[in-house]
Enzyme design. Structure first.
Site, PDB file in Angstrom:
ATOM      1  N   TYR A  63       0.872  -1.175   0.000  1.00 41.51           N
ATOM      2  CA  TYR A  63       0.000   0.000   0.000  1.00 41.51           C
ATOM      3  C   TYR A  63       0.909   1.225   0.000  1.00 41.51           C
ATOM      4  O   TYR A  63       1.567   1.534   0.987  1.00 41.51           O
ATOM      5  CB  TYR A  63      -0.883   0.035   1.242  1.00 41.51           C
ATOM      6  CG  TYR A  63      -1.903  -1.070   1.343  1.00 41.51           C
ATOM      7  CD1 TYR A  63      -2.274  -1.820   0.235  1.00 41.51           C
ATOM      8  CD2 TYR A  63      -2.505  -1.370   2.566  1.00 41.51           C
ATOM      9  CE1 TYR A  63      -3.218  -2.828   0.338  1.00 41.51           C
ATOM     10  CE2 TYR A  63      -3.453  -2.368   2.682  1.00 41.51           C
ATOM     11  CZ  TYR A  63      -3.802  -3.097   1.566  1.00 41.51           C
ATOM     12  OH  TYR A  63      -4.734  -4.097   1.683  1.00 41.51           O
ATOM     13  N   PRO A 214     -15.962  -4.763   2.232  1.00 43.08           N
ATOM     14  CA  PRO A 214     -17.210  -5.100   2.914  1.00 43.08           C
ATOM     15  C   PRO A 214     -18.371  -4.187   2.543  1.00 43.08           C
ATOM     16  O   PRO A 214     -19.523  -4.519   2.786  1.00 43.08           O
ATOM     17  CB  PRO A 214     -16.851  -4.939   4.398  1.00 43.08           C
ATOM     18  CG  PRO A 214     -15.755  -3.926   4.407  1.00 43.08           C
ATOM     19  CD  PRO A 214     -14.961  -4.207   3.167  1.00 43.08           C
ATOM     20  N   LEU A 215     -18.033  -3.056   1.931  1.00 45.80           N
ATOM     21  CA  LEU A 215     -19.070  -2.102   1.531  1.00 45.80           C
ATOM     22  C   LEU A 215     -19.196  -2.013   0.013  1.00 45.80           C
ATOM     23  O   LEU A 215     -19.732  -1.054  -0.516  1.00 45.80           O
ATOM     24  CB  LEU A 215     -18.767  -0.720   2.121  1.00 45.80           C
ATOM     25  CG  LEU A 215     -18.666  -0.691   3.648  1.00 45.80           C
ATOM     26  CD1 LEU A 215     -18.290   0.691   4.143  1.00 45.80           C
ATOM     27  CD2 LEU A 215     -19.979  -1.142   4.264  1.00 45.80           C
ATOM     28  N   GLY A 216     -18.682  -3.016  -0.692  1.00 45.18           N
ATOM     29  CA  GLY A 216     -18.823  -3.060  -2.141  1.00 45.18           C
ATOM     30  C   GLY A 216     -17.571  -2.676  -2.895  1.00 45.18           C
ATOM     31  O   GLY A 216     -17.504  -2.849  -4.101  1.00 45.18           O
ATOM     32  N   PHE A 218     -14.812  -0.398  -4.803  1.00 45.46           N
ATOM     33  CA  PHE A 218     -14.752   0.869  -5.530  1.00 45.46           C
ATOM     34  C   PHE A 218     -16.104   1.248  -6.123  1.00 45.46           C
ATOM     35  O   PHE A 218     -16.299   2.360  -6.591  1.00 45.46           O
ATOM     36  CB  PHE A 218     -13.688   0.789  -6.622  1.00 45.46           C
ATOM     37  CG  PHE A 218     -12.307   0.537  -6.071  1.00 45.46           C
ATOM     38  CD1 PHE A 218     -11.680   1.487  -5.285  1.00 45.46           C
ATOM     39  CD2 PHE A 218     -11.660  -0.658  -6.304  1.00 45.46           C
ATOM     40  CE1 PHE A 218     -10.418   1.269  -4.748  1.00 45.46           C
ATOM     41  CE2 PHE A 218     -10.393  -0.901  -5.778  1.00 45.46           C
ATOM     42  CZ  PHE A 218      -9.770   0.069  -4.998  1.00 45.46           C
ATOM     43  N   PRO A 220     -19.637   1.309  -4.496  1.00 41.51           N
ATOM     44  CA  PRO A 220     -20.374   1.086  -3.248  1.00 41.51           C
ATOM     45  C   PRO A 220     -21.688   0.352  -3.459  1.00 41.51           C
ATOM     46  O   PRO A 220     -22.319   0.440  -4.519  1.00 41.51           O
ATOM     47  CB  PRO A 220     -20.606   2.513  -2.731  1.00 41.51           C
ATOM     48  CG  PRO A 220     -19.515   3.318  -3.343  1.00 41.51           C
ATOM     49  CD  PRO A 220     -19.283   2.709  -4.695  1.00 41.51           C
ATOM     50  N   LEU A 221     -22.089  -0.398  -2.426  1.00 42.90           N
ATOM     51  CA  LEU A 221     -23.333  -1.160  -2.489  1.00 42.90           C
ATOM     52  C   LEU A 221     -24.512  -0.254  -2.815  1.00 42.90           C
ATOM     53  O   LEU A 221     -24.666   0.821  -2.240  1.00 42.90           O
ATOM     54  CB  LEU A 221     -23.581  -1.835  -1.133  1.00 42.90           C
ATOM     55  CG  LEU A 221     -22.630  -2.969  -0.740  1.00 42.90           C
ATOM     56  CD1 LEU A 221     -22.848  -3.340   0.725  1.00 42.90           C
ATOM     57  CD2 LEU A 221     -22.826  -4.176  -1.631  1.00 42.90           C
TER      58      LEU A 221
END
Length: 288
Positions: A63, A214-216, A218, A220-221
């Site tokens: 990273y 966990p939130l989708g 790049f 987002p959900l």
């Protein structure tokens, strides 16, 4: 009991960690490459996370590269006794910020030493071997060669525990025949449910599962059901998606990442949420 302790705890290797942790990927620059836009803000997020009870931080020396680990060391060293830092190897960054496989014995050994140097540690608590046979996700293929290299580094005392990332169930089984595996880190969220059976299998054996994106990711959900339920519960859709993960299985450890203090506080507030069976059922249907 602090706010974050309400998320519960789980054994990772031989350390007990709160199930709600922090992922450091977003602390680097755009595209997880180069320095952060605001170094002071990045350091503040790390310090605030630990001050609020986070004792599980996920990172990697690719990273930046090197940037995120250097920020962690600057912000938190000397490290609290109960802090577990989990890193990963198996990739490197090109000059154009590309994500490239790095599976040779030399590359894996160098990666472990880079993590140790930039984090300022003599031993890495947990190292995940990230498999990159395909740029689009897990792909079948033997992991014996790179995992055997990591197991040798473990025998040398440079690594305490080993995990796997971006792997198939077959690769998890192969890995467990080579050395003890303490965690699996794969993409999983409300809409990406391919690991449902694997999560339950690992839970029975006491192995942690750590979902990335966990939130989708790049993208987002997006779900009308998620948005409507979140509005009814007076939380954000992202908070609800994280709360679903915490209740999905006891071995799931969350590492939501952010470079914003505001978002950090929102993420950690998820520890307070308890979802009804009806809400869980409606959320489960999103990925069915």
């Amino acid at each position: 009991m602090s706010q974050i302790e309400k998320s519960g705890s789980y054994t990772l290797g031989d350390r007990r960690v709160h199930r709600l942790g922090y992922g450091a990927m977003q602390l680097a620059g755009p595209g997880v490459f180069g320095p952060p836009r605001d170094r002071a803000a990045a350091l503040a997020v790390l310090r605030s996370a630990v001050e609020q009870g986070v004792n599980h931080i996920d990172t990697s020396d690719f990273y930046g590269p090197h940037i995120t680990n250097q920020l962690i060391r600057e912000a938190l060293a000397p490290y609290p006794d109960d802090l577990t830092i989990v890193s990963k190897i198996g990739a490197r960054r090109g000059d154009d910020a590309a994500w490239l496989p790095a599976f040779s014995a030399e590359a894996l050994t160098q990666a472990v030493h880079d993590n140790l140097r930039n984090l300022g540690l003599e031993q890495l608590e947990v190292v995940n071997l990230r498999i990159m046979f395909d740029a689009h996700g897990p792909a079948e293929g033997s992991i014996e060669q790179p995992l055997s290299v990591l197991a040798q580094l473990q025998q040398q005392g440079l690594v305490r525990h080993i995990g796997l990332s971006n792997v198939t169930p077959r690769q998890v089984a192969e890995g467990r025949r080579i050395c003890p595996i303490v965690c699996v880190q794969n993409q999983y969220n409300l809409a990406c449910r391919g690991d449902d059976a694997l999560i339950d299998d690992l839970a029975r054996d006491g192995i942690a599962y750590v979902p990335f994106f966990p939130l989708g990711g790049f993208s987002p959900l997006q779900s009308s059901t998620l948005s409507e339920l979140a509005q009814q519960l007076a939380v954000t859709p992202m908070q609800l998606a994280l709360a679903w993960l915490l209740q999905r299985a006891p071995n799931i450890l969350l590492i939501p990442g952010t470079s914003s203090l505001g978002h950090l506080h929102e993420n950690l507030a998820v520890a307070q949420l308890s979802l009804s069976d009806e809400t869980m059922s409606m959320l489960n249907a999103i990925g069915a």
